[in-house]
Design an enzyme around this catalytic site. Structure first.
Site, PDB file in Angstrom:
ATOM      1  N   LYS A   1      -7.685   1.842  -2.858  1.00  0.00           N
ATOM      2  CA  LYS A   1      -7.293   1.375  -1.527  1.00  0.00           C
ATOM      3  C   LYS A   1      -7.297   2.511  -0.517  1.00  0.00           C
ATOM      4  CE  LYS A   1      -5.558  -1.139   1.796  1.00  0.00           C
ATOM      5  NZ  LYS A   1      -4.248  -1.792   1.784  1.00  0.00           N
TER       6      LYS A   1
ATOM      7  N   LYS B   1      -0.391   4.739   8.845  1.00  0.00           N
ATOM      8  CA  LYS B   1       0.362   4.927   7.599  1.00  0.00           C
ATOM      9  C   LYS B   1      -0.581   5.135   6.414  1.00  0.00           C
ATOM     10  CE  LYS B   1       2.227   2.232   3.986  1.00  0.00           C
ATOM     11  NZ  LYS B   1       2.227   0.854   3.437  1.00  0.00           N
TER      12      LYS B   1
ATOM     13  N   THR C   1       0.860  -1.182   0.000  1.00  0.00           N
ATOM     14  CA  THR C   1       0.000   0.000   0.000  1.00  0.00           C
ATOM     15  C   THR C   1       0.896   1.232   0.000  1.00  0.00           C
ATOM     16  OG1 THR C   1      -1.788  -1.121   1.158  1.00  0.00           O
ATOM     17  CG2 THR C   1      -1.766   1.279   1.256  1.00  0.00           C
TER      18      THR C   1
END
Length: 295
Positions: A169, A244, A94
């Site tokens: 995402k 994050k 990611t």
């Protein structure tokens, strides 16, 4: 059978690699962490001495790294030069949308193919082979990757061109963070009003407040026996990783001048949670900080 190099054999990567092996694919791994290397070898996955060695004869290279800077550095310094021409690189970390597009450009310039294919579903989904993949890339490269993705995941969505898998995402995880905070706040409010956890769960899980954060990742012990709350908030999906991902969401919010007040607030709350013991606890454990007025 496809010869696959799988780089990044941590909590997510190793079970994904194991599922590929179980499906009959030849997998060669690599990881910088000795414990991950030992776990992979114990699972019967041969581990190369370097990333370059792992990709040398691979048809497909899958990377699952902590951050975009690791992806770009690995592509630039060893992986692209070591791989055979036309190798398909599946980037499942990611990372930021612009980093995904930079990695894509590097791969194409080196004569390879590339898609971004981040995942959702956590360790449980990785182990069960039920991950969701959000894919950005060409139709041809998506089609080439699909048989492998279907081994590791249950739902695979082609979101468009390069970087758009990462875009999906970051949007998904912003929704997830906001909903997990809302569910946690509701349970804390319910506690203070005298509601039993099970009673509140029975109502919300079947009413208009129903969402994954309550039916699967319920933040209190009891109603969902498989939720991290019943394992002292062992991840799962760690608070540090959610922080994050929300940092990536904040970056995208600012780059696009989007007025996303809830996304910004979720980023602040998870940054505070991850600054403490939430870094290594499941992200649903933020309920303890909410209960104790620490966020």
């Amino acid at each position: 059978m496809t010869r696959v190099a799988f780089l990044g054999l941590g909590h997510m990567g190793l079970p994904m690699a194991k599922n590929l092996v179980a499906a009959g694919h030849e997998v060669h791994g690599f990881d910088l962490v000795p414990a991950a290397v030992e776990a992979a070898r114990a699972a019967g996955i041969p581990v190369a001495a370097s990333g370059a060695e792992a990709v040398t004869d691979a048809e497909v290279v899958i990377t699952m790294f902590p951050a975009g800077k690791h992806v770009i550095e690995a592509y630039r310094t060893e992986l692209l030069a070591a791989a055979r021409p036309g190798t398909l690189f599946i980037e499942s970390s990611t990372i930021a949308v612009d980093e995904a597009r930079a990695a894509h450009a590097l791969a194409l310039a080196a004569g390879h193919r590339n898609i971004d294919a981040p995942v959702s579903g956590g360790v449980v989904g990785a182990e069960a082979g039920t991950l969701a993949f959000m894919v950005g890339g060409s139709d041809e490269d998506y089609a080439a990757a699909l048989p492998l993705l279907e081994v590791m995941g249950k739902r695979i969505v082609h979101c468009g061109g390069s970087g758009l898998g990462q875009a999906a995402k970051v949007c998904n995880n912003m929704v997830l963070a906001v909903s997990q905070i809302a569910v946690a706040e509701a349970f804390v409010l319910g506690e203070r009003l005298g509601l039993e956890h099970q009673a509140l769960f029975d109502v919300v899980s079947q009413a208009s407040g129903q969402c994954w954060s309550i039916t699967t990742n319920c933040p209190v012990p009891g109603p969902v026996p498989t939720s991290p709350a019943n394992r002292d908030y062992q991840p799962g999906f760690a608070g540090a990783l959610m922080a994050k991902d929300l940092g990536l969401a904040l970056q995208a919010i600012e780059q696009t001048s989007t007025d996303a007040k809830m996304g910004r607030l979720a980023q602040q709350l998870y940054a505070a949670y991850a600054a403490g013991d939430g870094a290594t606890r499941d992200f649903s454990g933020i309920i303890t900080d909410i209960r104790d007025d620490r966020v």
